[in-house]
Design a protein around this motif. Structure first.
Motif, PDB file in Angstrom:
ATOM      1  N   GLU A  77       7.758 101.254  64.490  1.00 25.22           N
ATOM      2  CA  GLU A  77       8.062 101.593  63.256  1.00 25.22           C
ATOM      3  C   GLU A  77       9.612 101.759  63.137  1.00 25.22           C
ATOM      4  O   GLU A  77      10.183 102.458  63.675  1.00 25.22           O
ATOM      5  N   LEU A  78      10.138 100.785  62.224  1.00 30.31           N
ATOM      6  CA  LEU A  78      11.484 100.665  62.001  1.00 30.31           C
ATOM      7  C   LEU A  78      11.994 100.802  60.408  1.00 30.31           C
ATOM      8  O   LEU A  78      11.190 100.088  59.564  1.00 30.31           O
ATOM      9  N   LYS A  79      13.084 101.157  60.399  1.00 27.72           N
ATOM     10  CA  LYS A  79      13.636 101.284  58.919  1.00 27.72           C
ATOM     11  C   LYS A  79      14.676 100.124  58.803  1.00 27.72           C
ATOM     12  O   LYS A  79      15.678 100.206  59.332  1.00 27.72           O
ATOM     13  N   ILE A  80      14.503  98.964  57.961  1.00 32.14           N
ATOM     14  CA  ILE A  80      15.426  98.074  57.926  1.00 32.14           C
ATOM     15  C   ILE A  80      15.638  97.993  56.531  1.00 32.14           C
ATOM     16  O   ILE A  80      14.788  97.613  55.599  1.00 32.14           O
ATOM     17  N   GLN A  81      16.770  97.957  56.347  1.00 27.56           N
ATOM     18  CA  GLN A  81      17.612  98.100  54.939  1.00 27.56           C
ATOM     19  C   GLN A  81      16.650  98.829  54.000  1.00 27.56           C
ATOM     20  O   GLN A  81      16.220  98.551  52.823  1.00 27.56           O
ATOM     21  N   SER A 102      14.946  86.891  62.644  1.00 26.63           N
ATOM     22  CA  SER A 102      16.255  87.157  61.871  1.00 26.63           C
ATOM     23  C   SER A 102      15.803  88.026  60.321  1.00 26.63           C
ATOM     24  O   SER A 102      16.397  89.131  60.084  1.00 26.63           O
ATOM     25  N   ASN A 103      14.647  87.487  59.776  1.00 28.17           N
ATOM     26  CA  ASN A 103      14.237  87.880  58.747  1.00 28.17           C
ATOM     27  C   ASN A 103      13.603  89.373  58.646  1.00 28.17           C
ATOM     28  O   ASN A 103      13.880  90.153  58.064  1.00 28.17           O
ATOM     29  N   LEU A 104      12.874  89.672  59.710  1.00 33.08           N
ATOM     30  CA  LEU A 104      12.122  90.745  60.011  1.00 33.08           C
ATOM     31  C   LEU A 104      12.984  91.730  60.425  1.00 33.08           C
ATOM     32  O   LEU A 104      13.009  93.001  60.014  1.00 33.08           O
ATOM     33  N   LEU A 105      13.992  91.656  61.392  1.00 36.37           N
ATOM     34  CA  LEU A 105      15.023  92.584  61.676  1.00 36.37           C
ATOM     35  C   LEU A 105      16.314  92.763  60.862  1.00 36.37           C
ATOM     36  O   LEU A 105      16.948  93.715  60.679  1.00 36.37           O
ATOM     37  N   GLY A 106      16.238  91.689  59.846  1.00 34.50           N
ATOM     38  CA  GLY A 106      17.203  91.903  58.821  1.00 34.50           C
ATOM     39  C   GLY A 106      18.803  91.541  59.598  1.00 34.50           C
ATOM     40  O   GLY A 106      19.624  92.219  58.978  1.00 34.50           O
ATOM     41  N   VAL A 107      18.823  90.899  60.425  1.00 35.49           N
ATOM     42  CA  VAL A 107      20.109  90.371  61.216  1.00 35.49           C
ATOM     43  C   VAL A 107      20.226  89.090  61.192  1.00 35.49           C
ATOM     44  O   VAL A 107      19.341  88.320  61.425  1.00 35.49           O
ATOM     45  N   PRO A 160      19.479  99.965  67.689  1.00 29.80           N
ATOM     46  CA  PRO A 160      19.239 100.366  69.042  1.00 29.80           C
ATOM     47  C   PRO A 160      17.954 100.970  69.194  1.00 29.80           C
ATOM     48  O   PRO A 160      17.263 100.759  70.392  1.00 29.80           O
ATOM     49  N   THR A 161      17.087 101.119  68.197  1.00 30.20           N
ATOM     50  CA  THR A 161      15.796 101.553  68.304  1.00 30.20           C
ATOM     51  C   THR A 161      14.933 100.640  68.833  1.00 30.20           C
ATOM     52  O   THR A 161      14.042 100.699  69.527  1.00 30.20           O
ATOM     53  N   PHE A 162      15.086  99.314  68.233  1.00 27.12           N
ATOM     54  CA  PHE A 162      14.206  98.256  68.457  1.00 27.12           C
ATOM     55  C   PHE A 162      14.540  97.870  70.050  1.00 27.12           C
ATOM     56  O   PHE A 162      13.748  97.555  70.786  1.00 27.12           O
ATOM     57  N   SER A 163      15.888  97.687  70.332  1.00 31.16           N
ATOM     58  CA  SER A 163      15.976  97.151  71.876  1.00 31.16           C
ATOM     59  C   SER A 163      15.807  98.268  72.827  1.00 31.16           C
ATOM     60  O   SER A 163      15.280  97.903  73.795  1.00 31.16           O
ATOM     61  N   ASN A 164      15.934  99.739  72.510  1.00 30.92           N
ATOM     62  CA  ASN A 164      15.360 100.545  73.578  1.00 30.92           C
ATOM     63  C   ASN A 164      13.968 100.486  73.669  1.00 30.92           C
ATOM     64  O   ASN A 164      13.445 100.741  74.901  1.00 30.92           O
ATOM     65  N   TRP A 193      22.383  89.624  73.937  1.00 27.10           N
ATOM     66  CA  TRP A 193      21.455  90.677  73.547  1.00 27.10           C
ATOM     67  C   TRP A 193      22.182  92.046  73.340  1.00 27.10           C
ATOM     68  O   TRP A 193      21.829  92.882  72.232  1.00 27.10           O
ATOM     69  N   HIS A 194      23.304  92.134  73.519  1.00 21.68           N
ATOM     70  CA  HIS A 194      24.206  93.553  73.421  1.00 21.68           C
ATOM     71  C   HIS A 194      24.582  93.682  71.836  1.00 21.68           C
ATOM     72  O   HIS A 194      24.518  94.732  71.367  1.00 21.68           O
ATOM     73  N   ARG A 195      24.697  92.496  71.156  1.00 21.34           N
ATOM     74  CA  ARG A 195      25.001  92.421  69.846  1.00 21.34           C
ATOM     75  C   ARG A 195      23.919  93.008  69.057  1.00 21.34           C
ATOM     76  O   ARG A 195      23.978  93.823  68.076  1.00 21.34           O
ATOM     77  N   LEU A 196      22.789  92.464  69.425  1.00 10.85           N
ATOM     78  CA  LEU A 196      21.277  93.039  68.709  1.00 10.85           C
ATOM     79  C   LEU A 196      21.174  94.496  68.878  1.00 10.85           C
ATOM     80  O   LEU A 196      21.167  95.309  68.111  1.00 10.85           O
ATOM     81  N   LYS A 197      21.422  94.698  70.457  1.00 15.61           N
ATOM     82  CA  LYS A 197      21.239  96.151  70.777  1.00 15.61           C
ATOM     83  C   LYS A 197      22.311  97.185  69.961  1.00 15.61           C
ATOM     84  O   LYS A 197      21.724  98.287  69.395  1.00 15.61           O
ATOM     85  N   GLN A 198      23.456  96.871  69.654  1.00 12.85           N
ATOM     86  CA  GLN A 198      24.408  97.661  68.960  1.00 12.85           C
ATOM     87  C   GLN A 198      23.602  97.740  67.335  1.00 12.85           C
ATOM     88  O   GLN A 198      24.106  98.907  66.778  1.00 12.85           O
ATOM     89  N   HIS A 199      23.403  96.606  66.849  1.00 17.56           N
ATOM     90  CA  HIS A 199      22.868  96.638  65.459  1.00 17.56           C
ATOM     91  C   HIS A 199      21.653  97.451  65.453  1.00 17.56           C
ATOM     92  O   HIS A 199      21.553  98.184  64.427  1.00 17.56           O
TER      93      HIS A 199
END
Length: 452
Positions: free
Chosen positions: A186-190, A149-154, A168-172, A160-166
């Motif tokens: 490499e992800l841009k979180i906040q 939760s802390n790493l992804l900022g969610v 999408p790059t990570f889930s894909n 799973w579909h809720r995380l995918k909507q928030h």
């Protein structure tokens, strides 16, 4: 006591029923005592009903016990019947089984809570997805720890579909390695860039499919490694440049002192001047070659991935390297050239890697009495390994990491870029190159590919 036993009670009831049935038959046949006949009939009916309920009670208790085991109901108690019932041993066994079942259940829950607590405390993000879809067609998230939760900022999503909507790059990216494997993201979180080392493990548990996703932010570690690599690289470049510039600068001063304030030079001075200029030219050429080698490392082409069999790759390498090995009197064994296992790679680039490794091995076995090199492969789970093994002089443990540093070489006249290029090529294939060496015994370089 014996009169409480099931067998005694059953025989007693059956005896009474038979006697009443015989008496009823006798009364009906030989008398007309209708009130007596009706009374005996009612008593017989009551005795039969009592026998039915007596047997049905035992059947009901067994059914309740089985249901309690199935539903993990530990509140059922047979203590009274274990002391007063017809089957004390049976009811006592029922109680023992339920108690053991309860203890196992409590131990399982305690272990689950322990593992859950550990996973909540570790700095690695862990997400467990139940791949069995719900009635709504969604995949449920069975576990989502605080680090994830802390790493992804969610928040800890349930589906799973809720995380995918928030995100999408990570889930894909995760879905691309759903069959298992590792990936660098490499992800841009906040508005903050994070670099995640991610691994996906599929798991089948009790006929249910789960996907375990673990990831951690390695940005700080990468930056530290990059700094160390740059420091080593700067040291090597500085050393090479200084080695070339120092004699050039010295010779320039010498030439300047030779020609200054002179209109003509004698034969000896002209010879010295020619020698100095030739040296400057040679060192300048060496410096240019060094820069070209550096550019070669930095400008590797993007791999053109195509399907190739392992047999095809090994067969090409055997044709390419066998003549060179023969000239050097080295036995080169390339095994399993008929393999049909297929892998996605750029054939030209991987051939270049194998050429580099085999060439290094040929020079490494020069001083051996029976120089030998073998090339083979191994498929293990979802990993494919191609091995190059030789019995040469080997690599000291202190040099195992240095050999991949650009321009570092232990071979005379070596450029020091072959292994650097090889490692970069393997990284571009999302693989790696590993080495194990026992000096003067055996050295093995392994090319590791993700096999899906």
């Amino acid at each position: 006591m014996f009169y409480k036993r099931f067998t005694f009670r059953l025989i007693f009831r059956l005896t009474v029923i038979n006697l009443l049935a015989y008496l009823l038959f006798y009364l009906v046949k030989n008398t007309q005592l209708w009130f007596t006949i009706i009374g005996v009939s009612l008593i017989l009916l009551g005795t039969i009903i009592s026998l039915y309920y007596y047997i049905n009670e035992i059947r009901s208790d067994i059914k309740r016990f089985i249901l309690a085991v199935k539903t993990r109901d530990h509140t059922l108690n047979f203590k009274n019947k274990a002391t007063k019932g017809s089957f004390p041993e049976l009811y006592e066994s029922f109680g023992d089984i339920l108690q053991v079942h309860k203890q196992i259940r409590l131990e399982q829950e305690a272990m689950f809570q322990l593992i859950k607590t550990i996973l909540e405390q570790v700095p690695v993000g862990v997400i467990v997805v139940n791949n069995t879809k719900t009635t709504d067609g969604n995949e449920e998230i069975a576990f989502f720890n605080q680090a994830a939760s802390n790493l992804l900022g969610v928040p800890a999503y349930k589906y799973w579909h809720r995380l995918k909507q928030h995100i999408p790059t990570f889930s894909n990216e995760i879905e691309q390695i759903a069959a298992g494997g590792k990936r660098f993201l490499e992800l841009k979180i906040q508005d903050k860039l994070i670099q995640l080392s991610t691994e996906v493990i599929p798991l089948n548990l009790y006929s249910k499919n789960y996907t375990i996703i673990s990831f951690q932010n390695i940005k700080d570690e990468i930056e530290q490694k990059e700094t160390e690599a740059w420091n080593r690289l700067i040291g090597v470049i500085s050393h090479e440049i200084l080695n070339s510039i120092t004699p050039i600068s010295s010779l320039s001063d010498t030439i300047n002192s030779m020609v200054s304030d002179k209109q003509n030079l004698n034969a000896d001075e002209m010879e010295d001047l020619k020698t100095a200029l030739q040296t400057i030219k040679r060192r300048s050429s060496g410096l240019l070659d060094f820069v070209k080698d550096y550019r070669l490392i930095a400008e590797l082409p993007t791999p053109n991935l195509e399907s190739h069999t392992i047999g095809e790759i090994l067969k090409h390498i055997k044709v390419l390297m066998q003549p060179f090995a023969k000239v050097k009197n080295v036995v080169l064994d390339v095994e399993q050239t008929s393999s049909k296992i297929t892998v996605q790679l750029d054939l030209k680039l991987i051939e270049q890697v194998l050429i580099n490794l085999i060439t290094n091995s040929i020079y490494a076995v020069e001083e051996q009495e029976i120089p030998h090199i073998s090339v083979n492969y191994r498929l293990e789970h979802n990993k494919l390994y191609i091995y190059v093994t030789d019995n040469g002089k080997g690599i000291e443990s202190s040099d195992l990491e240095k050999i991949f540093v650009p321009f570092y070489t232990t071979r005379k006249n070596g450029s020091g870029i072959g292994l650097t290029i090889s490692r970069n090529i393997m990284k571009m294939h999302r693989g790696s190159i590993e080495v194990i060496s026992v000096p003067n015994e055996q050295t093995t370089f392994s090319l590791l590919f993700n096999y899906v």
